[in-house]
Write a protein that holds these residues in place. Structure first.
Motif, PDB file in Angstrom:
ATOM      1  N   GLY A   9       0.852  -1.185   0.000  1.00 33.59           N
ATOM      2  CA  GLY A   9       0.000   0.000   0.000  1.00 33.59           C
ATOM      3  C   GLY A   9       0.885   1.230   0.000  1.00 33.59           C
ATOM      4  O   GLY A   9       2.091   1.150  -0.211  1.00 33.59           O
ATOM      5  N   PHE A  91      -3.821  -5.477   0.513  1.00 33.18           N
ATOM      6  CA  PHE A  91      -3.625  -4.102   0.050  1.00 33.18           C
ATOM      7  C   PHE A  91      -4.224  -3.154   1.072  1.00 33.18           C
ATOM      8  O   PHE A  91      -5.412  -3.218   1.374  1.00 33.18           O
ATOM      9  CB  PHE A  91      -4.272  -3.877  -1.322  1.00 33.18           C
ATOM     10  CG  PHE A  91      -4.150  -2.462  -1.783  1.00 33.18           C
ATOM     11  CD1 PHE A  91      -2.929  -1.961  -2.198  1.00 33.18           C
ATOM     12  CD2 PHE A  91      -5.240  -1.609  -1.765  1.00 33.18           C
ATOM     13  CE1 PHE A  91      -2.800  -0.642  -2.600  1.00 33.18           C
ATOM     14  CE2 PHE A  91      -5.125  -0.286  -2.166  1.00 33.18           C
ATOM     15  CZ  PHE A  91      -3.902   0.194  -2.582  1.00 33.18           C
ATOM     16  N   SER A  93      -5.117   0.677   2.439  1.00 26.72           N
ATOM     17  CA  SER A  93      -5.376   2.045   2.006  1.00 26.72           C
ATOM     18  C   SER A  93      -5.769   2.873   3.221  1.00 26.72           C
ATOM     19  O   SER A  93      -6.234   2.349   4.227  1.00 26.72           O
ATOM     20  CB  SER A  93      -6.487   2.088   0.952  1.00 26.72           C
ATOM     21  OG  SER A  93      -7.690   1.594   1.478  1.00 26.72           O
ATOM     22  N   TRP A 145      -1.287   4.855  -6.187  1.00 28.86           N
ATOM     23  CA  TRP A 145      -2.533   4.104  -6.086  1.00 28.86           C
ATOM     24  C   TRP A 145      -2.871   3.481  -7.433  1.00 28.86           C
ATOM     25  O   TRP A 145      -3.242   2.312  -7.519  1.00 28.86           O
ATOM     26  CB  TRP A 145      -3.655   5.025  -5.603  1.00 28.86           C
ATOM     27  CG  TRP A 145      -4.931   4.298  -5.368  1.00 28.86           C
ATOM     28  CD1 TRP A 145      -5.316   3.659  -4.225  1.00 28.86           C
ATOM     29  CD2 TRP A 145      -5.991   4.100  -6.303  1.00 28.86           C
ATOM     30  NE1 TRP A 145      -6.551   3.080  -4.392  1.00 28.86           N
ATOM     31  CE2 TRP A 145      -6.992   3.337  -5.668  1.00 28.86           C
ATOM     32  CE3 TRP A 145      -6.191   4.500  -7.618  1.00 28.86           C
ATOM     33  CZ2 TRP A 145      -8.166   2.966  -6.295  1.00 28.86           C
ATOM     34  CZ3 TRP A 145      -7.364   4.118  -8.246  1.00 28.86           C
ATOM     35  CH2 TRP A 145      -8.335   3.368  -7.584  1.00 28.86           C
ATOM     36  N   GLN A 149      -3.270  -0.459  -8.282  1.00 26.06           N
ATOM     37  CA  GLN A 149      -4.529  -1.035  -8.769  1.00 26.06           C
ATOM     38  C   GLN A 149      -4.304  -1.829 -10.053  1.00 26.06           C
ATOM     39  O   GLN A 149      -4.880  -2.915 -10.225  1.00 26.06           O
ATOM     40  CB  GLN A 149      -5.581   0.053  -8.984  1.00 26.06           C
ATOM     41  CG  GLN A 149      -5.962   0.801  -7.729  1.00 26.06           C
ATOM     42  CD  GLN A 149      -6.208  -0.098  -6.530  1.00 26.06           C
ATOM     43  OE1 GLN A 149      -7.061  -0.977  -6.569  1.00 26.06           O
ATOM     44  NE2 GLN A 149      -5.447   0.094  -5.472  1.00 26.06           N
ATOM     45  N   ARG A 161      -8.477  -6.280   0.644  1.00 24.42           N
ATOM     46  CA  ARG A 161      -8.330  -4.819   0.699  1.00 24.42           C
ATOM     47  C   ARG A 161      -8.822  -4.346   2.059  1.00 24.42           C
ATOM     48  O   ARG A 161      -9.952  -4.644   2.456  1.00 24.42           O
ATOM     49  CB  ARG A 161      -9.138  -4.159  -0.420  1.00 24.42           C
ATOM     50  CG  ARG A 161      -8.631  -4.511  -1.797  1.00 24.42           C
ATOM     51  CD  ARG A 161      -9.589  -4.036  -2.880  1.00 24.42           C
ATOM     52  NE  ARG A 161      -9.126  -4.416  -4.187  1.00 24.42           N
ATOM     53  CZ  ARG A 161      -8.335  -3.676  -4.957  1.00 24.42           C
ATOM     54  NH1 ARG A 161      -7.922  -2.493  -4.537  1.00 24.42           N
ATOM     55  NH2 ARG A 161      -7.954  -4.101  -6.146  1.00 24.42           N
ATOM     56  N   ASN A 163      -8.949  -0.930   4.899  1.00 21.99           N
ATOM     57  CA  ASN A 163      -8.768   0.477   5.215  1.00 21.99           C
ATOM     58  C   ASN A 163      -8.085   0.544   6.572  1.00 21.99           C
ATOM     59  O   ASN A 163      -8.653   0.140   7.582  1.00 21.99           O
ATOM     60  CB  ASN A 163     -10.116   1.197   5.256  1.00 21.99           C
ATOM     61  CG  ASN A 163      -9.971   2.662   5.564  1.00 21.99           C
ATOM     62  OD1 ASN A 163      -9.036   3.103   6.220  1.00 21.99           O
ATOM     63  ND2 ASN A 163     -10.918   3.444   5.090  1.00 21.99           N
TER      64      ASN A 163
END
Length: 179
Positions: A9, A91, A93, A145, A149, A161, A163
């Motif tokens: 990330g 990943f 974010s 980013w 992706q 994925r 957060n």
């Protein structure tokens, strides 16, 4: 059963922190890309190993842990050969403002007065923050980013994925559920 996990990330999203926690929870080796990317130097993080050297060092470390490993960081654009045969890609974010605030706190704790005006690392620090802020720029040609992706879309391994504005214990639980 061996596990090969890649956590990636943006800078400041928590790749190394989650990588260490996952490796500890699963009894695996933690391999942080920064340990292979940068040569020891003073000031730190100013002298890179050449890509082929990085790849060779990481491949050797991976091979020495047949029980599995957690690789954290970004091998974006230079390390595809060390990312084959993965069991899971995580990943991470985080909103840019939170990431940059996290990076500022981390760098202040790590380097103190060296990154303040008059310090020997002030320009290095400012350049690093500018680079980290460019991650969300669709026209940035470096680690971004958009590049992440594109790379993720071509992977065969499952991609989780997350957060990372969530607490670390919640993130770790979500990754452990994949096993």
């Amino acid at each position: 059963m061996a596990a090969r996990v890649y956590i990636t990330g943006a800078a400041g999203s928590g790749c190394s922190t989650l990588g260490r926690a996952l490796a500890e929870a699963r009894g695996l080796a933690h391999l942080d890309i920064d340990d292979f990317y940068w040569r020891p130097s003073e000031p730190p993080f100013t002298d890179k190993h050449p890509p082929a050297e990085r790849v060779a060092m990481i491949a050797t470390a991976q091979a020495s842990h047949p029980e599995g490993w957690v690789l954290s960081g970004s091998a974006d654009g230079w390390g595809d050969t060390i990312l084959g045969d993965l069991d899971l890609i995580v990943f991470l974010s985080m909103p840019a403002g939170l990431r940059l605030a996290r990076l500022r706190r981390r760098e202040a704790a790590r380097f103190g007065d060296r990154i303040k005006p008059g310090g020997d690392m002030v320009q290095i620090h400012q350049k690093f923050l500018k680079w980290a802020a460019s991650y969300d720029d669709p026209y940035f040609s470096g680690r971004s980013w958009q590049r992440h992706q594109s790379w993720l879309a071509g992977q065969e391994a499952p991609v989780l994925r997350l957060n990372t504005a969530l607490p670390m214990v919640s993130l770790l639980d979500e990754v452990l559920e994949q096993f």
